[in-house]
Design a protein around this motif. Structure first.
Motif, short mmCIF file in Angstrom:
data_model
loop_
_atom_site.label_atom_id
_atom_site.label_comp_id
_atom_site.label_asym_id
_atom_site.label_seq_id
_atom_site.Cartn_x
_atom_site.Cartn_y
_atom_site.Cartn_z
N ARG A 180 7.12 -13.76 -4.82
CA ARG A 180 7.43 -14.99 -4.10
C ARG A 180 8.16 -14.63 -2.81
NH1 ARG A 180 11.56 -16.85 -6.50
NH2 ARG A 180 11.46 -19.05 -5.93
N ARG A 181 7.93 -15.42 -1.80
CA ARG A 181 8.53 -15.19 -0.51
C ARG A 181 10.06 -15.32 -0.55
NH1 ARG A 181 6.36 -15.80 5.11
NH2 ARG A 181 4.38 -15.01 4.42
N LEU A 232 12.93 -6.99 9.31
CA LEU A 232 11.59 -7.08 8.75
C LEU A 232 11.33 -8.39 8.00
CD1 LEU A 232 8.95 -5.67 8.52
CD2 LEU A 232 9.80 -4.40 6.57
N PRO A 233 12.20 -8.77 7.06
CA PRO A 233 11.91 -10.02 6.34
C PRO A 233 11.86 -11.24 7.27
CG PRO A 233 13.99 -9.06 5.61
CD PRO A 233 13.37 -8.08 6.51
N HIS A 276 10.91 -11.24 10.41
CA HIS A 276 9.59 -11.16 11.05
C HIS A 276 8.54 -11.74 10.15
CE1 HIS A 276 9.69 -9.19 14.84
NE2 HIS A 276 10.46 -8.21 14.41
N ILE A 277 8.56 -11.27 8.91
CA ILE A 277 7.51 -11.66 7.99
C ILE A 277 7.59 -13.15 7.69
CG2 ILE A 277 6.76 -11.39 5.59
CD1 ILE A 277 7.17 -8.45 5.91
N GLN A 278 8.81 -13.65 7.64
CA GLN A 278 8.93 -15.07 7.34
C GLN A 278 8.91 -15.91 8.62
OE1 GLN A 278 12.27 -15.04 4.66
NE2 GLN A 278 11.09 -13.71 3.29
N LYS A 279 8.55 -15.26 9.70
CA LYS A 279 8.34 -15.95 10.98
C LYS A 279 9.54 -16.80 11.40
CE LYS A 279 3.55 -15.27 10.92
NZ LYS A 279 3.66 -14.55 9.62
N GLN A 317 17.73 -12.72 4.73
CA GLN A 317 16.84 -13.80 4.35
C GLN A 317 17.69 -14.93 3.74
OE1 GLN A 317 13.61 -12.15 1.87
NE2 GLN A 317 14.68 -10.21 2.00
N ILE A 354 8.86 -4.87 0.53
CA ILE A 354 8.12 -5.71 1.46
C ILE A 354 7.22 -6.69 0.73
CG2 ILE A 354 6.20 -4.15 1.84
CD1 ILE A 354 6.27 -4.96 4.76
N LYS A 355 6.76 -6.29 -0.44
CA LYS A 355 5.92 -7.22 -1.19
C LYS A 355 6.73 -8.43 -1.63
CE LYS A 355 1.79 -5.27 -3.08
NZ LYS A 355 1.08 -4.87 -4.30
N THR A 356 7.98 -8.18 -2.02
CA THR A 356 8.78 -9.33 -2.47
C THR A 356 9.13 -10.24 -1.30
OG1 THR A 356 10.85 -8.16 -2.20
CG2 THR A 356 9.84 -8.09 -4.37
N MET A 357 8.98 -9.72 -0.08
CA MET A 357 9.22 -10.61 1.06
C MET A 357 8.05 -11.56 1.26
SD MET A 357 10.61 -7.80 3.71
CE MET A 357 11.80 -6.58 3.16
N GLY A 358 7.02 -11.39 0.44
CA GLY A 358 5.87 -12.25 0.56
C GLY A 358 4.99 -11.91 1.73
N ALA A 359 4.93 -10.61 2.05
CA ALA A 359 4.12 -10.19 3.19
C ALA A 359 2.64 -10.45 2.93
CB ALA A 359 4.34 -8.71 3.46
N THR A 360 1.94 -10.89 3.95
CA THR A 360 0.49 -11.04 3.83
C THR A 360 -0.15 -9.67 3.96
OG1 THR A 360 0.27 -11.25 6.19
CG2 THR A 360 0.58 -13.28 4.96
N GLU A 377 0.39 -8.20 7.30
CA GLU A 377 1.73 -7.66 7.50
C GLU A 377 1.93 -6.34 6.76
OE1 GLU A 377 3.95 -11.90 8.29
OE2 GLU A 377 3.49 -11.23 6.27
N HIS A 393 3.11 -3.21 8.86
CA HIS A 393 4.43 -2.64 8.68
C HIS A 393 4.44 -1.39 7.80
CE1 HIS A 393 6.39 -5.83 10.81
NE2 HIS A 393 5.79 -6.74 10.09
#
Ligand SMILES: Nc1ncnc2c1ncn2[C@@H]1O[C@H](COP(=O)(O)OP(=O)(O)OP(=O)(O)O)[C@@H](O)[C@H]1O
Ligand SMILES: Nc1ncnc2c1ncn2[C@@H]1O[C@H](COP(=O)(O)OP(=O)(O)OP(=O)(O)O)[C@@H](O)[C@H]1O
Ligand SMILES: [Mg+2]
Ligand SMILES: [Mg+2]
Lengths: 248, 258, 285, 258, 248
Positions: free
Chosen positions: A69-70, A93-94, A96-99, A145, B151-157, B160, B164
């Motif tokens: 989960r995000r 990084l997080p 970025h990923i979570q925009k 985050q 990074i997976k737990t950040m929900g990366a597509t 991404e 990364h």
């Protein structure tokens, strides 16, 4: 928040986790202790959605957990920083990923860097850091985050006593103010008692729930000095001893 | 190595190679190994003539072919390396096609793409694309799982994850593959530039060879080597500029054994 | 020293290494070997087959072979670049200008040849006067043939026996060239070293060559059969093959050499100033 | 992938490739792309004839050339990768020599080593040795310092460092290099087996080509590809057998993206 | 055993260690504590001969230390196990390198494996181990040798309380029986007090000797219960606090 029902996990036909059932409430803070190799890290990875239990089911907010989960943040035991990114980039990084927007971004990373005392190393690469610095970067990356579930896998093991105390109290504040659900895997019984509203002791391999303790001194501001703290501390140590003697 | 030391070491190497060449020239005493000094002065003359044009047309072919091969090779290599599905259904086909001697298919390429530039570029690309696929696939296969954890737990597509983790971690191998590709494409040009063209350094060298004009031939070889060397140094500079962390993982000690 | 020289010891076996190309020019040599003519003359001829002119030139220059089947254009280029071989005999070759069925003589003709070679000379001599030419340089013969078959070329110069394979596959020999007023563009040359050190062997080689020519002229099928067998081409092409009329060892005339020299000088923009007599090693009796 | 699934996937790939080939054959309708079925039946005939001998002599050349190139390439690659001294004084020379089109040195090789097997093997080795040097050097350069920590304090000698750390950690790249080398050496054989031999699959294919016998030519191509494929599968099996840890570092999940 | 004279260390022009002078006696057991990132690991690497100080000199047994010694064993903070060797092979590595005979070999590795509770994972590869198991393998690899200098870099940080206690007491026995010189870098003040005859507190970056304490309770068998133990523990914590406040 998390409900695991009779989960078990196998690696190459070895049972690592066995028939583990557990419910973690939203906004709860749970500490997990247990012998080395009993499956604590594996359990956190299951909670994070990184590995699937071999059998049994796992729900987060009443929906089955099928992939990460995000809004979960994991501080892994091996930090897992990206060697090709500087400290600053790793921490961002997080976001970025979570925009997250650039504007919100800077203030947040700056605050986190300061909180963890990483300002002087922010443009270094992970391989240039000391062990404790790496660990703090991993913590920082989780804290920038705004997760609703924070998983700490021995996240303070390489920090000096003073820094650790400070961070523990910051996290306790964070928990009390944001009500983020937090799970701490730790080997330090005092840490477990300071940070966990409830403390779960796991049995040796195959790991499962051995006993859970409610921690009455959690809301006591001078927890570490209190009578109850010492009592529970001794009780936990004894339980751990039992667990490990059962095994032999 | 910074730019200055690169310059120095290149000059040093050119000097050493020239000296060895001169010694071989003296020892063998055969026209097949001409005097390096004569060759260099001839090279200078030729450059003001039309050698530069030959070089440029070859460079153009190399650049285009390498770019195509990189794009295709990275894509396919990643597909195979990252997904069990493609690994099962695509990688055996790559393995069957890779050992095929592509040079033998030039006639077919000329049929399909004409006698012009296209068929030459496609031949070069066809040969190096497999090198890139294999390198990318192998290096993705060696990726470590730990990087994926947080990074997976950040929900990366997927994109991404690619941006990364996967891309940065295969970059070192990709640079290796790029270096190898340049070497290979120069060799393949020899073959490809023999057809229906009178431009290209491959043509120039082969033409000199058949006229047994060894001085011209060697001047051409020196020219293409300098071109290759230039491309190499360019890659090296880019690498040092954009991959500082590789150097760091290696440690501050320059020599592992000292 | 003289007593051990083979000249005085005709029974002593001497040997030669010869580089050949898969062309009809090579047939007399193959026949001489197969029929034991060289053996009878106490010369052993080792044949190395080359499919690539560069490699043949190189082998010759590095003395890996004593002599080779080559063409006069390559020969002149060698001289021009300081590598002086000598012609021992002209050979008899056969080239065809093939066209496909869409050939239109009125339009500009794209012709597949090789740049620095006799094919270019033959194109200028036999085709250029009658057509508007666009020369396309393709070194490998099979590729030329296929490009013609696929209509990427209008015309291609192909030597025998490949020309006949093309004809069997539906192409047409528009013009065939086996000689130019008795002269031939191909020759067997030997290195100066070989000529100095191996004079006897070359003499015997020439004798064997001449005997083979006699056999060929006595039996028309011999050349064709040898072609099929030695160059490993399908027997079905037999009826299509244009063989040259084989002639005993002979040297090109000075006039002819001058003509070719002029052409080479013109097309490559060079000046070749040599004494033509030095081109020849006279073993012809 | 275990042996059985390797077998299966290879057959699957061969089938796909054959079908594609057949379609191309039908579409193009040119003798340069012959019927695959005719080709296979011809291949069977040829194998009982002397194609096997051609294959074996080529295999011999590949094996010898690859072995030489491996020994030399690993040595030089390690020297450059591990020691600052050699990196300074040897690697620029390698960089200058690598882009040289080695095929153009056939004249010198013929001169020095004659027309026989030697010059052919040396040409092949000369081309792939640089690929191996570059791969080994690059992968040593990417070695991590942490592995050296404990073992150095054990007082390991250089040989032990090599045996316990350097060699195992470059092995994955070495396997990649080996795969690439096989592909390259097959292509180079086309050039090398072009003169003064009547044995070798390169000769066989070229000879068939010159004789415009496309079925024979393709039978030869199929044969050499099968040989290459066999070598590939062999490498893959060895890799799976001796490098289980690479698979483990990658993690139990087969697909990174699933 | 070790004498360092005014050593300093720079990484890219940042001073990491500054003018550090220290003498460690043969057979001594020294504990080092200090803030995260102060240069403890770097100092151990200097003692191990892995890195050379930028200036100053370092002697081991009165000879300048120029390269790693065969009889030093280091347990590094990041374990540095070789991923291509199984647990068993990793542990045997020093014996192989020191050309110990096969016969002596087996008994020793077996004893060490048992002592560290690693028997059930001995044919696994390091990546298949939990964090604590990896750490124990690193300890085992150091203990199979018979070094005269043992360097521990936070070697117990990932172990559960019970295992850690057991190992600590085993090591104390080992020290007392073999008289091997031991240096422990640790963040756990109690651990420092239990294992160190002398305790060195380092200052923040650039690290140097801030204070050293002699530990009177070291030879007390019930050390952890004693009065002196608690006193010194508080003193150390206070010193650490000072160190870190000086810095801010
Ligand atoms: N390779 C390197 N390049 C640059 N700086 C480095 C490098 N290694 C370490 N440092 C820096 O040196 C300082 C000391 O590092 P060291 O690892 O010795 O600290 P430490 O005392 O062991 O810390 P910890 O308790 O967190 O492990 C740190 O600030 C770190 O950032
Ligand atoms: N990839 C793997 N393959 C095989 N076994 C594994 C793998 N990962 C972990 N294990 C085994 O699973 C068990 C539990 O591992 P886990 O990492 O969950 O333990 P842990 O409780 O976190 O221990 P520690 O406190 O030492 O970190 C261990 O015995 C370990 O050997
Ligand atoms: Mg764990
Ligand atoms: Mg440290």
């Amino acid at each position: 928040m998390i409900t695991s029902e009779n989960i078990s996990l196998y690696y190459n036909n070895t049972e690592i986790l066995s028939d583990l059932s557990l419910h973690i409430n939203a906004h709860e803070s749970l500490a997990i202790i247990g012998p080395s190799g009993c499956g604590k890290t594996s359990l956190l990875h299951i909670f994070a959605g990184l590995i699937k239990p071999t059998s049994g089911s796992i729900f987060v907010n009443h929906t089955p957990l099928l992939k990460p989960r995000r809004t979960t943040a994991l501080i892994s035991q091996h930090y897992s920083l990206l060697p090709w990114k500087t400290v600053f980039e790793n921490i961002c990084l997080p976001l970025h990923i979570q925009k997250v927007k650039r504007s919100a971004f800077d203030a947040r990373t700056k605050a986190t860097l300061t909180m963890l005392g990483l300002n002087h190393v922010k443009s270094k690469y992970p391989t240039e850091l000391s062990g404790g610095e790496q660990q703090r970067v991993a913590i920082a990356r989780a804290l920038v985050q705004t997760p609703d579930l924070l998983l700490f896998d021995e996240a303070f093991s390489s920090l000096d006593a003073i820094t650790r105390d400070r961070l523990q109290s910051e996290l306790k504040h964070l928990h009390q103010s944001t009500k983020t659900t937090m799970i701490f895997v730790t080997h330090d019984i005092e840490e477990a008692l300071y940070l966990g509203e409830r403390i779960l002791v796991m049995s040796t391999q195959p790991g499962t729930v051995f006993k859970t303790f409610v921690n009455p001194s959690y809301h006591n501001p001078d927890a570490k000095m209190s009578q109850g703290f010492h009592q529970l501390s001794n009780q936990l140590r004894q339980t751990l001893n039992e667990v490990m003697h059962d095994a032999n | 190595m910074r730019i200055n030391s690169l310059k120095f070491s290149t000059l040093y190497a050119l000097l050493i190679v020239t000296v060895c060449w001169y010694v071989i020239h003296l020892l063998l005493n055969t026209p097949t190994v001409p005097d390096p000094l004569l060759t260099f002065s001839r090279l200078v003359n030729l450059l003001t003539d039309d050698l530069l044009l030959h070089l440029l047309s070859s460079l153009g072919r190399i650049v285009v072919a390498t770019s195509i091969a990189l794009i295709l090779g990275i894509t396919v290599g990643l597909m195979i390396g990252l997904s069990q599905f493609f690994n099962t259904y695509l990688s055996p086909i790559v393995f069957v096609l890779f050992p095929l001697p592509k040079i033998a298919f030039l006639p077919i390429l000329m049929l399909l793409f004409g006698l012009g530039n296209q068929s030459k570029i496609i031949l070069v690309a066809l040969i190096i694309v497999f090198q890139i696929i294999i390198t990318v696939k192998d290096s993705v296969m060696n990726l470590k799982k730990e990087y994926f954890l947080s990074i997976k737990t950040m929900g990366a597509t997927r994109i991404e994850l690619f941006k990364h983790i996967i891309f940065p971690s295969i970059l070192p191998s990709l640079f290796t593959a790029l270096r190898l590709s340049i070497g290979t494409s120069i060799s393949v040009l020899f073959f490809a530039e023999n057809y229906a063209t009178t431009f290209g350094i491959g043509y120039f060298i082969m033409d000199s060879w058949i006229r047994i004009d060894y001085i011209d031939m060697y001047a051409g070889i020196v020219a293409i080597s300098l071109l290759g060397l230039g491309l190499f140094l360019l890659i090296q500079l880019i690498e040092q500029r954009y991959l500082p962390w590789v150097q760091l993982e290696k440690g501050t000690q320059q020599s592992f054994l000292d | 020293e003289d007593s051990t020289s083979p000249e005085d010891a005709p029974n002593e076996v001497v040997s030669l290494k010869l580089g050949l190309m898969p062309a009809v020019d090579a047939l007399p040599v193959f026949i001489a070997i197969n029929e034991g003519l060289f053996e009878d003359l106490n010369v052993s001829v080792d044949v190395e087959l080359f499919t690539n002119a560069n490699n043949r030139q190189t082998a010759l220059q590095t003395n890996e072979i004593d002599g080779a089947l080559t063409d006069l254009v390559a020969f002149l280029n060698n001289w021009h670049n300081g590598f002086e071989t000598q012609i021992v005999t002209s050979t008899d070759g056969s080239f065809s200008f093939l066209v496909n069925d869409q050939f239109n003589p009125e339009e500009p003709v794209s012709l597949g040849i090789m740049e620095v070679s006799v094919t270019n000379y033959l194109a200028d001599t036999f085709i250029a006067p009658n057509y508007t030419l666009e020369k396309t340089y393709i070194p490998e013969i099979p590729t030329r043939l296929e490009m013609l078959a696929q209509n990427q070329l209008d015309m291609a110069l192909i030597p025998e026996p490949v020309a006949s394979i093309g004809e069997r596959n539906g192409l047409t020999k528009a013009v065939s060239v086996t000689d130019e007023e008795g002269e031939s563009v191909q020759a067997i040359v030997f290195t100066k070293t070989a000529i100095e050190e191996n004079e006897v062997a070359i003499k015997r080689f020439v004798a064997g060559y001449n005997e083979a020519i006699e056999l060929i002229n006595a039996d028309t099928d011999l050349a064709l059969d040898t072609l099929i067998e030695e160059l490993d081409v399908p027997p079905e092409i037999k009826p299509f093959v244009t063989l040259p009329s084989y002639q005993p060892a002979r040297l090109p005339s000075r006039n002819y050499m001058e003509k070719i020299t002029a052409w080479v000088e013109d097309i490559q923009g060079i000046t070749i100033d040599q004494n033509i007599d030095a081109y020849f090693a006279d073993f012809v009796e």
